[in-house]
Scaffold this active site. Sequence first.
Site, PDB file in Angstrom:
ATOM      1  N   HIS A 130       0.842  -1.207   0.000  1.00 57.41           N
ATOM      2  CA  HIS A 130       0.000   0.000   0.000  1.00 57.41           C
ATOM      3  C   HIS A 130       0.874   1.253   0.000  1.00 57.41           C
ATOM      4  CE1 HIS A 130      -3.301   2.716   1.430  1.00 57.41           C
ATOM      5  NE2 HIS A 130      -2.283   3.288   2.059  1.00 57.41           N
ATOM      6  N   GLU A 131       1.908   1.259   0.840  1.00 56.51           N
ATOM      7  CA  GLU A 131       2.782   2.424   0.908  1.00 56.51           C
ATOM      8  C   GLU A 131       3.574   2.592  -0.394  1.00 56.51           C
ATOM      9  OE1 GLU A 131       2.304   4.521   3.098  1.00 56.51           O
ATOM     10  OE2 GLU A 131       1.098   3.255   4.420  1.00 56.51           O
ATOM     11  N   HIS A 134       1.478   4.357  -2.869  1.00 55.31           N
ATOM     12  CA  HIS A 134       1.517   5.812  -2.702  1.00 55.31           C
ATOM     13  C   HIS A 134       2.741   6.402  -3.409  1.00 55.31           C
ATOM     14  CE1 HIS A 134      -1.881   6.768  -0.230  1.00 55.31           C
ATOM     15  NE2 HIS A 134      -1.525   5.970   0.760  1.00 55.31           N
ATOM     16  N   GLU A 201      -6.257   7.171  -0.772  1.00 54.35           N
ATOM     17  CA  GLU A 201      -6.198   5.944   0.024  1.00 54.35           C
ATOM     18  C   GLU A 201      -6.860   4.792  -0.715  1.00 54.35           C
ATOM     19  OE1 GLU A 201      -4.502   5.293   2.788  1.00 54.35           O
ATOM     20  OE2 GLU A 201      -3.747   7.343   2.652  1.00 54.35           O
TER      21      GLU A 201
END
Length: 311
Positions: A130-131, A134, A201
């Site tokens: 997930h990071e 980003h 997100e």
Amino acid sequence: MSYFKTAILLAGLTALFTGVGYLIGGASGAVIALLVAAATNIFAYWNSDKMVLSMYGAQEVDARSAPDLLRLVADLATNAQLPMPRVFIMDNPQPNAFATGRNPENAAVAVTTGLVQSLSREELAGVIAHELAHVKNHDTLLMTVTATIAGAISMLAQFGMFFGGNRDNNNGLGVIGSIVMMIVAPLAAMLVQMAISRSREYAADDLGARICGEPCWLASALAKIDNAAHQVPNDEAERAPATAHMFIINPLTGQGMDNLFATHPSTENRIAALTQLAATLGLAAPRMAPRAAAAPRGPWSGAPRSRGPWG
């Protein structure tokens, strides 16, 4: 949210900033406000990652101090077709994580000790993916810019309260206008910041699930982190609530006025989106983590390595 819509929201923040500057000092005030914002953003562009990592006491790790974590990040970065980011660990019992950096070549991923200790290897992979999403989506720079402009708007609005509004207006309405501006401008900036953060997100959840190959890993991690974040305080985040949007789950306990900075979508909605993604990809639906706190068993527990996209 598309990048076009995100650009529109950023333009709205810039226009709001300019408007506040105009109300304070007319046309010259608007120009000065833009110059100040430009200088602030240039500084943030080069130094925001160092500032936030220092704020949370993050310590960089290497292959000797955290070999399993470095190997996991490296494998996932390869899957995401990204350069290897720098990896940091924050000594904090709350399980959480964030990414920072002005571009993929200068990115950093930071995880807490609580995250490493409470998640399985698969769940940790979901969080790191997930990071990395980003980073790949350039969200780290985007969120820095929005936070900087939103903070500058709040600062200008408070300054306008003391200044008394545009000095060309001497009928008393300038003071009233300043009071309204002090309340409305930061609120509007916060709403725009929340809209951008929430959309990013969802996008990072989707791409992160594809990077690690299993939406259920991220869904399970989100459920565990959300449960713990309401029980285990993050003192550094409580002292700097404007940084809450950087974390995968809102690190604030919601005490007092901190919930105004809740820039994340609901965890239930994020898990529902991951469940839909799993169905679309023909994978098993995510199973929710138990509400009780999980026993520590991070990637250092010696548990057998589950099959995943890294082998």
